[in-house]
Write an enzyme that holds these catalytic residues in place. Structure first.
Site, short mmCIF file in Angstrom:
data_model
loop_
_atom_site.label_atom_id
_atom_site.label_comp_id
_atom_site.label_asym_id
_atom_site.label_seq_id
_atom_site.Cartn_x
_atom_site.Cartn_y
_atom_site.Cartn_z
N HIS A 158 0.83 -1.21 0.00
CA HIS A 158 0.00 0.00 0.00
C HIS A 158 0.87 1.26 0.00
CE1 HIS A 158 -3.77 -2.14 0.28
NE2 HIS A 158 -3.28 -2.86 1.27
N ASP A 210 -11.94 0.68 4.84
CA ASP A 210 -10.51 0.85 4.49
C ASP A 210 -10.33 1.70 3.24
OD1 ASP A 210 -11.59 -1.17 2.91
OD2 ASP A 210 -9.70 -2.23 2.73
N1 NAD Z 1 -12.55 -3.83 6.55
C1 NAD Z 1 -11.86 -4.89 6.15
O1 NAD Z 1 -11.26 -5.60 6.95
C2 NAD Z 1 -11.84 -5.26 4.70
C3 NAD Z 1 -11.34 -6.51 4.29
C4 NAD Z 1 -11.40 -6.84 2.93
C5 NAD Z 1 -11.92 -5.92 2.00
N2 NAD Z 1 -12.36 -4.70 2.44
C6 NAD Z 1 -12.95 -3.70 1.52
O2 NAD Z 1 -14.26 -4.10 1.13
C7 NAD Z 1 -14.61 -3.40 -0.05
C8 NAD Z 1 -15.23 -4.35 -1.07
O3 NAD Z 1 -14.22 -5.26 -1.53
P1 NAD Z 1 -14.54 -6.40 -2.61
O4 NAD Z 1 -13.33 -7.28 -2.65
O5 NAD Z 1 -15.87 -7.01 -2.36
O6 NAD Z 1 -14.60 -5.55 -3.97
P2 NAD Z 1 -15.28 -6.02 -5.34
O7 NAD Z 1 -14.67 -5.19 -6.42
O8 NAD Z 1 -15.26 -7.51 -5.48
O9 NAD Z 1 -16.84 -5.60 -5.17
C9 NAD Z 1 -17.26 -4.27 -5.11
C10 NAD Z 1 -18.64 -4.19 -5.70
O10 NAD Z 1 -19.13 -2.85 -5.49
C11 NAD Z 1 -19.97 -2.58 -6.60
N3 NAD Z 1 -20.29 -1.15 -6.68
C12 NAD Z 1 -19.54 -0.14 -7.19
N4 NAD Z 1 -20.23 1.01 -7.12
C13 NAD Z 1 -21.45 0.72 -6.55
C14 NAD Z 1 -22.60 1.49 -6.21
N5 NAD Z 1 -22.66 2.80 -6.47
N6 NAD Z 1 -23.66 0.85 -5.64
C15 NAD Z 1 -23.61 -0.47 -5.38
N7 NAD Z 1 -22.54 -1.25 -5.69
C16 NAD Z 1 -21.48 -0.66 -6.27
C17 NAD Z 1 -19.19 -3.12 -7.79
O11 NAD Z 1 -20.02 -3.28 -8.94
C18 NAD Z 1 -18.68 -4.45 -7.22
O12 NAD Z 1 -19.57 -5.52 -7.52
C19 NAD Z 1 -13.31 -2.73 -0.52
O13 NAD Z 1 -13.33 -1.39 -0.12
C20 NAD Z 1 -12.25 -3.48 0.23
O14 NAD Z 1 -11.06 -2.71 0.38
C21 NAD Z 1 -12.31 -4.37 3.76
#
Ligand code: NAD
Length: 284
Positions: free
Chosen positions: A12, A186
Site C-alpha cells: 500500500h 478501508d
Molecule cells: N474492513 C476490512 O477488513 C476489509 C477486508 C477486505 C476488504 N475490504 C474492503 O471491502 C470493499 C469491497 O471489496 P470487494 O473485494 O468485495 O470488492 P469487489 O470489487 O469484489 O466488489 C465491489 C462491488 O461494489 C460494486 N459497486 C460499485 N459502485 C457501486 C454502487 N454505487 N452501488 C452499489 N454497488 C457498487 C461493484 O459493482 C462491485 O460488484 C473494498 O473497499 C475493500 O477494500 C475491507
C-alpha cells in the site's frame, strides 16, 4: 534492508510514502500483494481477505443486533411466526457475495444492491429466489436502508475512495438499534457517518444506529485469514524462490504487475503517480 532484497507483502505504498521512498533509496524490490492483477482484472491476493471480511460482517452484525450488545434485539433467522431479520448488502462483489451467503445461511431476508448487472444476475441465478437483487441508485439505497435491521457496506470503485452512498439523513431514518457494518471503511467507507475503528473498540453510535467499522476485520480470525492468504500467495512465493524475481516477472505478467519498486525505480504507474516519482517501466 539492502539492495537486491525482495519484500513480498501488502505494501500500500500510495498510502505509505515514507516506506516507498525508503524502498527506492535502498534499491529493495517491493512486490505488492495488492497490485498482483490478472489479465481479467482480478486481484487474487486481495480476494481471500475480502471473503473473510464478507463472511465475518454478518457474524458481527448478528451479534451487535442482540439486545445485550446494544442492538434492537432481532434474530436474523426469525422463528416460525416471527419475521426474519432484514439484511441489506450494498455491493455484490467478493465481500458482498460472501456476506449474502452467510446471511442466507442464517435465514435472513437478504437484499443485495449493485450497479453491475452481471453481479445481480449471477446472485439471482445461484440463489434461485432466496435473495432480492436491486439496481443501486440513491432512491433505492434510501428505501432499502430505511427498512434494514443490518446494513453491510461492500462497495468498491477500483482505485478510488468509496462513494458515500448512505447519507447521514438515511441513517436518521433507520430504527434505533439497527446495525451498519461498513466493510469498505478501508477505502473511506460508503456510509457518510463511517470512521475507522479497531477490534478493541469496534463500534460507536450515530442517531441510535450501531456502526461497526473495523478497518482490519480479518485480524479477528487470524488462523483462518493466514491460511487463506498463504494458500493464495504460495504459488507466487514458490516462483520467486525457484526462479528469482527477474525470471518470475518475465515469465508471468501477473507477477510483473506486482512489482512496485525495482533497482531504485518505481515500476508501477499508479504507485509512481501517488508517490510523485517518475515511472520506470519494469525491464527484466
Ligand atoms: N474492513 C476490512 O477488513 C476489509 C477486508 C477486505 C476488504 N475490504 C474492503 O471491502 C470493499 C469491497 O471489496 P470487494 O473485494 O468485495 O470488492 P469487489 O470489487 O469484489 O466488489 C465491489 C462491488 O461494489 C460494486 N459497486 C460499485 N459502485 C457501486 C454502487 N454505487 N452501488 C452499489 N454497488 C457498487 C461493484 O459493482 C462491485 O460488484 C473494498 O473497499 C475493500 O477494500 C475491507
Amino acid at each position: 534492508m539492502r539492495e537486491g532484497q525482495i519484500l513480498f507483502t501488502y505494501l500500500h505504498l500510495a498510502a505509505a510514502q515514507e516506506l516507498g521512498a525508503e524502498l527506492v533509496k535502498r534499491k529493495v524490490s517491493g512486490v505488492a500483494y495488492e497490485t498482483i492483477e490478472t489479465d481479467d482484472r482480478r486481484l487474487p491476493l486481495l480476494t481471500p481477505m475480502s471473503a473473510v471480511a464478507g463472511r465475518m460482517s454478518v457474524q458481527a452484525g448478528a451479534s451487535f443486533l442482540e439486545k445485550e450488545r446494544g442492538g434492537k434485539g432481532i434474530l436474523l433467522g426469525g422463528v416460525p411466526g416471527v419475521r426474519r431479520g432484514r439484511v441489506c448488502i450494498i455491493g455484490g462483489g467478493v465481500v458482498g457475495a460472501n456476506a449474502a451467503r452467510m446471511a442466507i445461511g442464517l435465514g435472513a431476508r437478504v437484499t443485495v444492491l449493485d450497479i453491475n448487472q452481471d453481479v445481480l444476475t449471477y446472485l439471482d441465478d445461484i440463489y434461485e429466489g432466496r435473495i432480492h437483487t436491486l439496481y443501486s441508485d440513491p432512491f433505492t439505497v434510501e428505501a432499502a436502508v430505511a427498512k434494514a435491521d443490518l446494513v453491510i457496506g461492500a462497495v468498491l470503485v477500483a482505485g478510488a475512495r468509496a462513494p458515500r452512498l448512505v447519507t447521514e439523513a438515511m441513517i436518521r431514518n433507520m430504527e434505533p438499534g439497527s446495525v451498519i457494518v461498513d466493510v469498505a471503511v478501508d477505502q473511506g467507507g460508503c456510509v457518510e457517518t463511517c470512521r475507522p475503528t479497531t477490534h478493541e473498540d469496534p463500534t460507536y453510535l450515530v442517531h441510535g444506529v450501531i456502526h461497526y467499522c473495523v478497518a482490519n476485520m480479518p485480524g479477528a480470525v487470524p488462523r483462518t485469514s493466514t491460511f487463506a492468504l498463504a494458500n493464495a500467495t504460495m504459488p507466487y512465493v514458490k516462483a520467486l524462490a525457484q526462479k528469482g524475481l527477474e525470471k518470475a516477472a518475465a515469465d508471468d505478467p501477473v507477477m510483473a504487475r506486482g512489482v512496485n519498486t525495482y533497482r531504485g525505480g518505481v515500476t508501477h504507474p499508479a504507485v509512481a503517480e501517488a508517490l510523485g516519482q517518475p515511472y520506470t517501466p519494469l525491464s527484466v
